[in-house]
Design an enzyme around this catalytic site. Structure first.
Site, mmCIF file in Angstrom:
data_model
loop_
_atom_site.group_PDB
_atom_site.id
_atom_site.type_symbol
_atom_site.label_atom_id
_atom_site.label_comp_id
_atom_site.label_asym_id
_atom_site.label_seq_id
_atom_site.Cartn_x
_atom_site.Cartn_y
_atom_site.Cartn_z
ATOM 1 C CG LEU A 262 -1.723 -30.261 13.677
ATOM 2 C CD1 LEU A 262 -0.076 -29.638 12.953
ATOM 3 C CD2 LEU A 262 -1.608 -31.280 12.234
ATOM 4 N N PRO B 137 50.106 -16.984 -13.168
ATOM 5 C CG PRO B 137 49.048 -14.491 -13.284
ATOM 6 C CD PRO B 137 49.662 -15.604 -12.478
ATOM 7 N N GLY B 138 49.722 -16.541 -16.926
ATOM 8 C CA GLY B 138 51.016 -17.171 -17.804
ATOM 9 C C GLY B 138 51.068 -18.878 -17.642
ATOM 10 C CE1 TYR C 115 0.236 -41.667 19.757
ATOM 11 C CE2 TYR C 115 0.556 -43.714 17.815
ATOM 12 C CZ TYR C 115 0.765 -42.637 18.526
ATOM 13 O OH TYR C 115 1.018 -41.853 17.414
ATOM 14 C CE LYS D 225 -2.213 -39.971 17.781
ATOM 15 N NZ LYS D 225 -2.532 -38.599 17.511
ATOM 16 C CG ASN E 81 6.959 -44.796 10.609
ATOM 17 O OD1 ASN E 81 6.813 -45.105 12.153
ATOM 18 N ND2 ASN E 81 6.586 -45.839 9.720
#
Length: 373
Positions: A54, A283-284, A104, A108, A133
């Protein structure tokens, strides 16, 4: 135990591949990076049962580094395989730019040819992946990925420049790349007739579409309205975006509406699944005492005790249905339309409840009609 060599193990794809393969207790991973020596590479090649090559160069300071990083290293690996008389299966990452006549692309293309020729000569298995990509977590921004750069800048409040908004990109997601690489290692991938391998699932989006999606993800931390994540591409893009938050920026506050009853805060909204909010009730105290024509709700008490009461609108018997619920035994209550409903804290401590509604509140047509149970 199978031994796997990964060159470029500290790179974007390498990190993700290592994170997956290291969970397999039957694999031993050898990692080769730029700081390692050729002698170490020789030892690794001799030991490896499968090689993921890689390592590569994308943004060198000089053009000659393309050849050194992309072609020469591949040539070295092929030479070491020949010298050790090994036909170890070899997977390398190339690029769709290998078809282009630039430094490039040429570097490759030369690396591809080295591996393809070696495989034909030795009858070894070779997997030459021409990747478009690649996007996903751990990709370096401001380097070779526009998605990574956009994610980083938007997540960190930096400007984003788009030179050609209508430029369409072909993308692949890192997890799907790793999954296909794993299948290749297991012998489940066959190169195409052109000798190359391709990730089956690709996505297309313009730069403007990517930018707008990422901005919507970022805005959702303020508006609480999540964009549609129905498509895999949207989910993958959102997952990628979250990986670029600053380490001190994972959290964001919610607005709480406080009164004598306690407080209530919206948590998350979506045009697809509605909205979720949470409340704390003293509460209540009772909440609700209203009904809906069409809006659907669910209640879930997560702490405390409560009675949820219902009365059918227009029922002359005025029959009241009561469900007693507690955070000690999580129970979801569906709130049918056409029923007046309320929730009352019957305990001695604060009541914490999660509410879900199937639509985002529209104040111009709230579909909420107040009436005592």
């Amino acid at each position: 135990m199978k031994t796997v060599l990964i060159t470029g193990a500290s790179g974007f794809i390498g990190q993700n591949l290592c994170a997956t393969l290291e969970r397999d207790g039957n694999l031993s991973i050898l990692k080769f990076n730029i700081e390692n020596t050729e002698q170490e590479l020789r030892e690794y090649v001799e030991r490896a049962d499968f090689i993921f090559h890689l390592a590569g160069v994308n943004r060198p300071e000089t053009e000659v580094e393309f050849i050194e990083g992309n072609t020469n290293l591949t040539q070295t690996i092929v030479r070491l395989l020949r010298e050790s008389k090994k036909t170890t299966p070899l997977l390398i990452t190339s690029s769709i730019q290998a078809e282009l006549d630039n430094p490039y692309g040429r570097s490759k293309h030369a690396a591809e040819a080295l591996v393809i020729d070696w495989a034909k000569e030795t009858k070894a298995d070779a997997y030459v992946y021409r990747l478009p990509n690649v996007f996903g977590k751990w990709c370096r921004p401001n380097y070779n990925s526009v998605v990574a750069t956009f994610c980083y800048n938007i997540a960190n409040g930096l400007p984003v420049a788009v030179n050609d908004p209508n430029h369409e990109m072909t993308l692949v997601y890192i997890d799907e790349v790793v999954a296909d690489f794993t299948r290749a290692m297991e012998g489940k991938v066959q190169p195409h007739e052109d000798s190359f391998c391709y990730i089956p699932q690709t996505y297309k989006a313009t730069l403007q579409e990517i930018k707008e999606s990422l901005e919507a993800f970022n805005e959702s931390r303020i508006s609480l309205v999540m964009p549609n994540l129905e498509s895999n591409f949207s989910k993958y893009l959102y997952a990628t975006f979250t990986s670029y938050f600053a380490t001190d920026g994972f959290s964001y506050p919610l607005k709480t509406n406080t009164d004598d009853r306690g407080w209530l805060a919206e948590f998350i909204k979506s045009k697809q699944f509605g909205q979720v909010f949470v409340s704390k009730t003293k509460p209540g105290i009772s909440r609700g005492n209203h009904w809906h024509h069409t809006k659907i709700e669910k209640f879930l008490v997560v702490d405390g005790q409560a009675d949820v009461c219902f009365r059918k609108v227009g029922d002359s018997s005025d029959k009241v249905l009561t469900y007693s619920v507690s955070g000690d035994k999580l129970t979801v209550l569906d709130i049918p339309v056409g029923y007046v409903h309320s929730i009352k804290n019957t305990g001695s401590t604060d009541l914490t409840t999660i509410f879900w509604a199937d639509e985002i509140l529209d104040t111009s047509r709230p579909d909420t009609y107040y009436e005592e149970v």
